[in-house]
Design a protein around this motif. Structure first.
Motif, PDB file in Angstrom:
ATOM      1  N   PHE A   1       0.827  -1.206   0.000  1.00  0.00           N
ATOM      2  CA  PHE A   1       0.000   0.000   0.000  1.00  0.00           C
ATOM      3  C   PHE A   1       0.859   1.252   0.000  1.00  0.00           C
ATOM      4  CE2 PHE A   1      -2.194   3.283   2.673  1.00  0.00           C
ATOM      5  CZ  PHE A   1      -3.071   3.706   1.688  1.00  0.00           C
ATOM      6  N   ILE A   2       0.598   2.141  -0.965  1.00  0.00           N
ATOM      7  CA  ILE A   2       1.202   3.467  -1.019  1.00  0.00           C
ATOM      8  C   ILE A   2       0.098   4.478  -0.736  1.00  0.00           C
ATOM      9  CG2 ILE A   2       2.290   5.198  -2.501  1.00  0.00           C
ATOM     10  CD1 ILE A   2       3.485   2.838  -4.109  1.00  0.00           C
ATOM     11  N   GLY A   3       0.319   5.339   0.235  1.00  0.00           N
ATOM     12  CA  GLY A   3      -0.672   6.355   0.555  1.00  0.00           C
ATOM     13  C   GLY A   3      -0.602   7.516  -0.422  1.00  0.00           C
ATOM     14  N   GLN A   4      -1.756   8.009  -0.802  1.00  0.00           N
ATOM     15  CA  GLN A   4      -1.805   9.142  -1.729  1.00  0.00           C
ATOM     16  C   GLN A   4      -2.587  10.294  -1.099  1.00  0.00           C
ATOM     17  OE1 GLN A   4      -4.410   9.513  -5.404  1.00  0.00           O
ATOM     18  NE2 GLN A   4      -2.456   9.055  -6.391  1.00  0.00           N
ATOM     19  N   HIS A   5      -1.966  11.461  -1.102  1.00  0.00           N
ATOM     20  CA  HIS A   5      -2.641  12.656  -0.604  1.00  0.00           C
ATOM     21  C   HIS A   5      -2.815  13.656  -1.734  1.00  0.00           C
ATOM     22  CE1 HIS A   5      -2.223  16.931   0.528  1.00  0.00           C
ATOM     23  NE2 HIS A   5      -3.271  16.629   1.278  1.00  0.00           N
ATOM     24  N   TRP A   6      -4.056  14.121  -1.904  1.00  0.00           N
ATOM     25  CA  TRP A   6      -4.340  15.145  -2.896  1.00  0.00           C
ATOM     26  C   TRP A   6      -5.433  16.109  -2.428  1.00  0.00           C
ATOM     27  CZ3 TRP A   6      -9.459  15.272  -4.266  1.00  0.00           C
ATOM     28  CH2 TRP A   6     -10.195  14.107  -4.023  1.00  0.00           C
ATOM     29  N   GLU A   7      -6.074  15.804  -1.310  1.00  0.00           N
ATOM     30  CA  GLU A   7      -7.334  16.444  -0.946  1.00  0.00           C
ATOM     31  C   GLU A   7      -7.215  17.863  -0.401  1.00  0.00           C
ATOM     32  OE1 GLU A   7      -7.748  11.965   0.068  1.00  0.00           O
ATOM     33  OE2 GLU A   7      -6.208  13.545   0.157  1.00  0.00           O
ATOM     34  N   THR A   8      -6.030  18.246   0.079  1.00  0.00           N
ATOM     35  CA  THR A   8      -5.918  19.563   0.702  1.00  0.00           C
ATOM     36  C   THR A   8      -5.894  20.646  -0.373  1.00  0.00           C
ATOM     37  OG1 THR A   8      -4.624  18.597   2.500  1.00  0.00           O
ATOM     38  CG2 THR A   8      -4.607  20.986   2.302  1.00  0.00           C
ATOM     39  N   ILE A   9      -6.986  21.413  -0.464  1.00  0.00           N
ATOM     40  CA  ILE A   9      -7.102  22.419  -1.519  1.00  0.00           C
ATOM     41  C   ILE A   9      -7.478  23.796  -0.970  1.00  0.00           C
ATOM     42  CG2 ILE A   9      -7.677  20.743  -3.305  1.00  0.00           C
ATOM     43  CD1 ILE A   9     -10.610  21.488  -2.937  1.00  0.00           C
ATOM     44  N   ASN A  10      -7.534  23.945   0.352  1.00  0.00           N
ATOM     45  CA  ASN A  10      -7.927  25.219   0.958  1.00  0.00           C
ATOM     46  C   ASN A  10      -7.017  26.350   0.465  1.00  0.00           C
ATOM     47  OD1 ASN A  10      -8.321  27.400   2.937  1.00  0.00           O
ATOM     48  ND2 ASN A  10      -9.546  25.881   4.022  1.00  0.00           N
ATOM     49  N   PRO A  11      -7.583  27.451  -0.054  1.00  0.00           N
ATOM     50  CA  PRO A  11      -6.754  28.523  -0.609  1.00  0.00           C
ATOM     51  C   PRO A  11      -6.084  29.409   0.432  1.00  0.00           C
ATOM     52  CG  PRO A  11      -9.064  29.119  -0.743  1.00  0.00           C
ATOM     53  CD  PRO A  11      -9.017  27.707  -0.246  1.00  0.00           C
ATOM     54  N   THR A  12      -6.552  29.343   1.673  1.00  0.00           N
ATOM     55  CA  THR A  12      -5.958  30.141   2.752  1.00  0.00           C
ATOM     56  C   THR A  12      -4.815  29.361   3.380  1.00  0.00           C
ATOM     57  OG1 THR A  12      -8.111  31.143   3.208  1.00  0.00           O
ATOM     58  CG2 THR A  12      -6.413  31.350   4.912  1.00  0.00           C
ATOM     59  N   PHE A  13      -3.603  29.927   3.342  1.00  0.00           N
ATOM     60  CA  PHE A  13      -2.430  29.144   3.711  1.00  0.00           C
ATOM     61  C   PHE A  13      -2.518  28.585   5.120  1.00  0.00           C
ATOM     62  CE2 PHE A  13       1.793  28.743   5.634  1.00  0.00           C
ATOM     63  CZ  PHE A  13       2.303  27.757   4.814  1.00  0.00           C
ATOM     64  N   GLU A  14      -2.936  29.358   6.087  1.00  0.00           N
ATOM     65  CA  GLU A  14      -2.977  28.894   7.469  1.00  0.00           C
ATOM     66  C   GLU A  14      -3.879  27.677   7.616  1.00  0.00           C
ATOM     67  OE1 GLU A  14      -3.306  32.000   6.490  1.00  0.00           O
ATOM     68  OE2 GLU A  14      -1.393  32.820   7.232  1.00  0.00           O
ATOM     69  N   GLU A  15      -5.047  27.718   6.983  1.00  0.00           N
ATOM     70  CA  GLU A  15      -5.966  26.579   7.047  1.00  0.00           C
ATOM     71  C   GLU A  15      -5.445  25.414   6.218  1.00  0.00           C
ATOM     72  OE1 GLU A  15      -8.528  26.423   9.091  1.00  0.00           O
ATOM     73  OE2 GLU A  15      -7.859  28.402   9.786  1.00  0.00           O
ATOM     74  N   HIS A  16      -4.830  25.738   5.103  1.00  0.00           N
ATOM     75  CA  HIS A  16      -4.233  24.710   4.250  1.00  0.00           C
ATOM     76  C   HIS A  16      -3.172  23.933   5.025  1.00  0.00           C
ATOM     77  CE1 HIS A  16      -3.252  23.401   0.005  1.00  0.00           C
ATOM     78  NE2 HIS A  16      -2.193  22.940   0.660  1.00  0.00           N
TER      79      HIS A  16
END
Length: 250
Positions: free
Chosen positions: A37-52
């Protein structure tokens, strides 16, 4: 998972749901079939850097709990500053060191690594930065096969830890069918880059190297107008790519 195992894949690369029960069920099924299993992350799309930043950390830590071979992450934003994207890269490094799960960064449109010449700067300034090479995005972004950016590509190849074997072209991130003769030039451009990655890994005596065949579903895959039917079988194309590269690099 049966079709994955029967086709000859050694493992899967995927994101995981946030629900703990669902996550455990998926991981249990992967394990029961003897797949890596290789984990894939793509979901973080928040445009505000602090929340991102906060969401990025949370998602990476959640994936790391699953103890994948490594995490492949689409990191940052093309419009974040160098310093902001570097904070995310540094965060990923810290999480990797804390958890023992390597984190590598995928070359992808819309992320810090959206173009060869931009990624070159990151690779020059962050000496331990490692990448997943999905060069289809770079060909598309530059509208060339990067023959005018050889040094940037060579540097990227030297830092590549994983490959996504999607095949793109200069006007799009995914061709219709790598088996079709009209796409031979595009396929060969990708193979030339991948060959160099594998050659370097062999020189470094690396015994195992991972490649994900990653021809995507719509909207990556074109559809026929009106009926919206796919013009090629996604599963067949990915199995073809997996088989082609397994034979080429065995």
């Amino acid at each position: 998972m049966t079709n994955v195992k029967d086709a000859g894949y050694d493992g899967i690369e995927a994101s995981l749901p946030t629900d703990q029960k669902e996550k455990e069920e998926i991981l249990s099924e992967i394990k029961s079939f003897g797949l890596e299993f290789i984990g894939q992350h793509w979901e973080t799309i928040n445009p505000t850097f602090e929340e991102h930043y906060k969401e990025f950390e949370w998602r990476l830590r959640s994936l790391a709990e699953a103890k994948p071979l490594f995490i492949n992450t689409q990191t940052g934003k093309d419009y974040f500053t160098f310093e902001q994207n570097k904070q995310l890269i540094d965060l990923a490094k810290n999480i990797a060191e804390e958890t023992g799960v390597p984190v590598i960064h995928e070359t992808h449109r819309g992320k810090f690594s959206f173009a060869a010449h931009i990624t070159e700067t990151y690779l020059q300034k962050i000496e331990d930065l490692k990448i997943t090479l999905d060069i289809s995005h770079w060909f598309n972004t530059a509208e060339t096969y990067l023959h005018d950016q050889v040094e940037a590509v060579e540097l990227a190849i030297s830092r590549t830890e994983h490959i996504h074997s999607r095949v793109g072209f200069i006007e799009g991130p995914q061709i219709t069918d790598p088996r079709a003769p009209e796409w031979n030039e595009a396929l060969q451009q990708h193979l030339d880059c991948w060959d160099k990655v594998i050659e370097l890994q062999r020189k470094n005596n690396r015994e195992i190297f991972t490649i994900t065949s990653e021809f995507g579903a719509p909207p990556y895959m074109p559809l026929l107008p009106y009926t919206k039917q796919p013009i090629v079988d996604q599963w067949e194309v990915n199995v073809y790519m997996m088989t082609l590269l397994r034979e080429r690099y065995k």
